[in-house]
Write an enzyme that holds these catalytic residues in place. Sequence first.
Site, mmCIF file in Angstrom:
data_model
loop_
_atom_site.group_PDB
_atom_site.id
_atom_site.type_symbol
_atom_site.label_atom_id
_atom_site.label_comp_id
_atom_site.label_asym_id
_atom_site.label_seq_id
_atom_site.Cartn_x
_atom_site.Cartn_y
_atom_site.Cartn_z
ATOM 1 N N LYS A 34 -2.224 -10.418 -8.171
ATOM 2 C CA LYS A 34 -2.037 -11.704 -7.514
ATOM 3 C C LYS A 34 -1.430 -11.463 -6.135
ATOM 4 O O LYS A 34 -0.317 -10.951 -6.019
ATOM 5 C CB LYS A 34 -1.112 -12.584 -8.360
ATOM 6 C CG LYS A 34 -0.807 -13.959 -7.793
ATOM 7 C CD LYS A 34 0.090 -14.715 -8.769
ATOM 8 C CE LYS A 34 0.445 -16.102 -8.278
ATOM 9 N NZ LYS A 34 1.303 -16.827 -9.260
ATOM 10 N N ASP A 128 6.353 -25.428 -16.127
ATOM 11 C CA ASP A 128 4.971 -25.809 -15.836
ATOM 12 C C ASP A 128 4.043 -25.441 -16.988
ATOM 13 O O ASP A 128 2.951 -24.921 -16.779
ATOM 14 C CB ASP A 128 4.495 -25.128 -14.541
ATOM 15 C CG ASP A 128 3.405 -25.933 -13.824
ATOM 16 O OD1 ASP A 128 3.243 -27.134 -14.140
ATOM 17 O OD2 ASP A 128 2.730 -25.371 -12.952
#
Length: 261
Positions: A34, A128
């Site tokens: 990432k 989240d």
Amino acid sequence: MVPGYREVRELGVGGGGRVVLATYAPTGAYVAIKYLNATLRDDHRFLARFRAEARVMVELQDPNVVQLYEYYEDVLEAAIVMELVDGVALRRILSEHGSTSPEAALTVLKGSLLGLAFAHAAGVVHRDYKPENVLIQADGGSKLADFGIAAHVGEAGMTAGTPAYMAPRAVGGGPGERGDRRLRGHVRVLRVPHRAQALPGRPPPRADAPPPARGDPGGGGAQLGTRARHAGHGQEPGGPAAERAGVPGGAGGGGTGGVRA
């Protein structure tokens, strides 16, 4: 590119950066990398948040949580090298195949819920937990992913999370397990089946909205494990036993929101 890795192809891209499939040169093992967006890389707040994500992942050594292998940073790039999960996000399965049954939902969510519990035991709040961050593997199990806006219990910082999944008391307050518990209740099926995304295949109602009439939440649940296996079929398997690099210290926690690819 992170030294020691060879990029194979791009897996996803977004405002926060991109995720690529890569191989670890010494062993040829597959990983996911990432990368933080170049513009955000120059913003000390986003870079601090990215470092914080890596530090949280280091703390959570659990088979139900996507694992960190290495954090890399130089004058041009910042990257998190992590485990490649053979599977797809629960969101994709819901979008393509619709609703499922309570039994199937609980089966496939078990892994991610155990990962969430492990994080709570370590004093970490995910903030989240939603279908996009639950990865369903080819064998029907699941892993918890994306700690981009995670924080330690009691840590100061601005409100963060996906509004549709946030607990009302979490808005304007610091991170706490209560917010994760509400997110968990929206995604799984135990006490509030009319709100569980895995049942009707749509986001939960707003906190100020009345619950819908109880009824048949939809069929097709018994097939969810099969759907996950077909959706993940043919993807490259897991990552290397690479040594973890150090994550720069002194980076602040919340206040900037999540860094997404």
